[in-house]
Design a protein around this motif. Structure first.
Motif, short mmCIF file in Angstrom:
data_model
loop_
_atom_site.label_atom_id
_atom_site.label_comp_id
_atom_site.label_asym_id
_atom_site.label_seq_id
_atom_site.Cartn_x
_atom_site.Cartn_y
_atom_site.Cartn_z
N VAL A 42 0.63 -1.11 0.00
CA VAL A 42 0.10 -0.24 0.11
C VAL A 42 0.60 1.35 0.11
O VAL A 42 1.44 1.59 1.02
N ASN A 43 0.87 1.88 -1.11
CA ASN A 43 1.20 3.01 -1.11
C ASN A 43 1.03 4.34 -0.37
O ASN A 43 -0.13 5.01 -1.37
N ASN A 44 1.37 4.93 0.90
CA ASN A 44 0.94 6.28 1.37
C ASN A 44 0.83 7.33 0.70
O ASN A 44 0.48 9.10 0.76
N ASN A 45 1.62 7.54 -1.06
CA ASN A 45 2.05 8.50 -1.15
C ASN A 45 1.42 8.93 -2.54
O ASN A 45 0.86 10.52 -2.61
N ASN A 46 0.63 8.14 -2.83
CA ASN A 46 -0.58 7.72 -4.34
C ASN A 46 -1.32 6.73 -4.23
O ASN A 46 -2.10 7.07 -5.00
N GLY A 47 -2.06 6.14 -2.92
CA GLY A 47 -2.79 5.57 -2.96
C GLY A 47 -2.76 4.04 -3.66
O GLY A 47 -3.79 3.37 -3.43
N GLU A 48 -1.63 4.02 -4.45
CA GLU A 48 -1.30 2.24 -5.43
C GLU A 48 -1.61 1.16 -4.54
O GLU A 48 -0.96 1.54 -3.02
N ARG A 49 -2.48 -0.04 -4.63
CA ARG A 49 -2.32 -1.22 -3.60
C ARG A 49 -2.04 -1.53 -5.04
O ARG A 49 -2.54 -2.17 -5.68
N PHE A 50 -1.25 -2.67 -4.47
CA PHE A 50 -1.25 -3.69 -5.28
C PHE A 50 -0.29 -5.15 -4.62
O PHE A 50 0.00 -5.22 -3.71
N GLU A 51 0.44 -6.51 -5.20
CA GLU A 51 0.08 -7.48 -4.99
C GLU A 51 1.54 -7.75 -5.37
O GLU A 51 1.71 -7.86 -6.90
N THR A 52 2.07 -8.73 -4.94
CA THR A 52 3.52 -9.19 -5.85
C THR A 52 4.75 -10.37 -4.02
O THR A 52 3.87 -11.10 -3.67
N TYR A 53 5.59 -10.77 -4.62
CA TYR A 53 5.88 -11.16 -4.10
C TYR A 53 7.70 -11.39 -3.75
O TYR A 53 8.28 -10.20 -3.73
N VAL A 54 7.74 -11.14 -2.12
CA VAL A 54 9.46 -11.09 -1.43
C VAL A 54 10.58 -11.82 -2.34
O VAL A 54 9.66 -13.27 -1.82
N ILE A 55 11.33 -11.23 -2.47
CA ILE A 55 13.08 -11.26 -2.43
C ILE A 55 13.75 -11.14 -1.57
O ILE A 55 13.84 -10.08 -1.10
N LYS A 56 15.00 -11.96 -1.06
CA LYS A 56 16.15 -11.63 -0.01
C LYS A 56 16.66 -10.51 -0.19
O LYS A 56 17.23 -10.61 -1.44
N GLY A 57 16.33 -9.42 0.66
CA GLY A 57 17.33 -8.67 0.14
C GLY A 57 18.60 -8.16 1.12
O GLY A 57 19.42 -9.41 2.00
N GLU A 58 19.99 -7.97 0.74
CA GLU A 58 21.56 -7.72 1.46
C GLU A 58 20.78 -6.93 2.99
O GLU A 58 20.05 -6.11 2.88
N ARG A 59 21.59 -8.05 3.89
CA ARG A 59 20.68 -8.18 5.23
C ARG A 59 22.00 -6.82 5.84
O ARG A 59 22.75 -7.01 5.26
N GLY A 60 20.49 -6.08 6.46
CA GLY A 60 21.37 -4.63 7.06
C GLY A 60 21.00 -3.36 5.44
O GLY A 60 21.80 -2.30 6.01
N SER A 61 21.06 -3.37 5.20
CA SER A 61 21.24 -2.70 4.02
C SER A 61 19.42 -1.62 3.93
O SER A 61 19.83 -0.75 3.22
N GLY A 62 18.84 -1.72 4.67
CA GLY A 62 17.87 -1.22 4.31
C GLY A 62 16.96 -1.10 3.13
O GLY A 62 15.75 -0.64 3.06
N MET A 63 16.91 -1.80 2.61
CA MET A 63 16.77 -2.43 1.00
C MET A 63 15.21 -2.06 1.06
O MET A 63 14.97 -3.50 1.15
N VAL A 64 14.44 -1.86 0.14
CA VAL A 64 13.36 -2.07 0.19
C VAL A 64 12.97 -1.44 -2.12
O VAL A 64 12.59 -0.39 -1.66
#
Length: 111
Positions: A42-64
């Motif tokens: 859910v995007n607070n900036n533009n109201g978009e709502r969508f679905e996807t799936y999760v992939i692991k990102g680098e630990r400690g990176s803060g990546m989204v």
């Protein structure tokens, strides 16, 4: 609701990718998210709502990072909520405690 990452910041958007959202593994662990798990964003900036799936990102990176078509749904710096849902019996649902994570402004876990 099984899990929620509340108000994380989009750090990257990669249109030319297969698809998904890449999330810092520390955030995934804290929110009890599993690689390849379906999530709603859910995007607070533009109201978009969508679905996807999760992939692991680098630990400690803060990546989204939004990948593929999802990259069109937000801009770098947008604030989003990432929610995972689970199936359970009514009895289980009455006592289930979801994993709620409220990271800081840099997508880092707050003690």
């Amino acid at each position: 609701m099984k899990s929620k990452l509340h108000r994380v910041k989009i750090t990257q958007a990669e249109l030319n990718y297969v698809g998904s959202v890449t999330i810092d593994e520390d955030l995934m662990d804290a929110a009890n998210l599993i690689e390849n798990e379906k999530v709603q964003i859910v995007n607070n900036n533009n109201g978009e709502r969508f679905e996807t799936y999760v992939i692991k990102g680098e630990r400690g990176s803060g990546m989204v990072c939004l990948n593929g078509a999802a990259a069109r749904r937000a801009q770098i710096g947008d604030i989003v909520i990432i929610i995972a849902y689970g199936m359970m019996t009514e009895e289980e649902a009455r006592t289930y405690k979801p994993s709620l994570v409220f990271p800081d402004d840099n997508n880092r876990l707050v003690n």
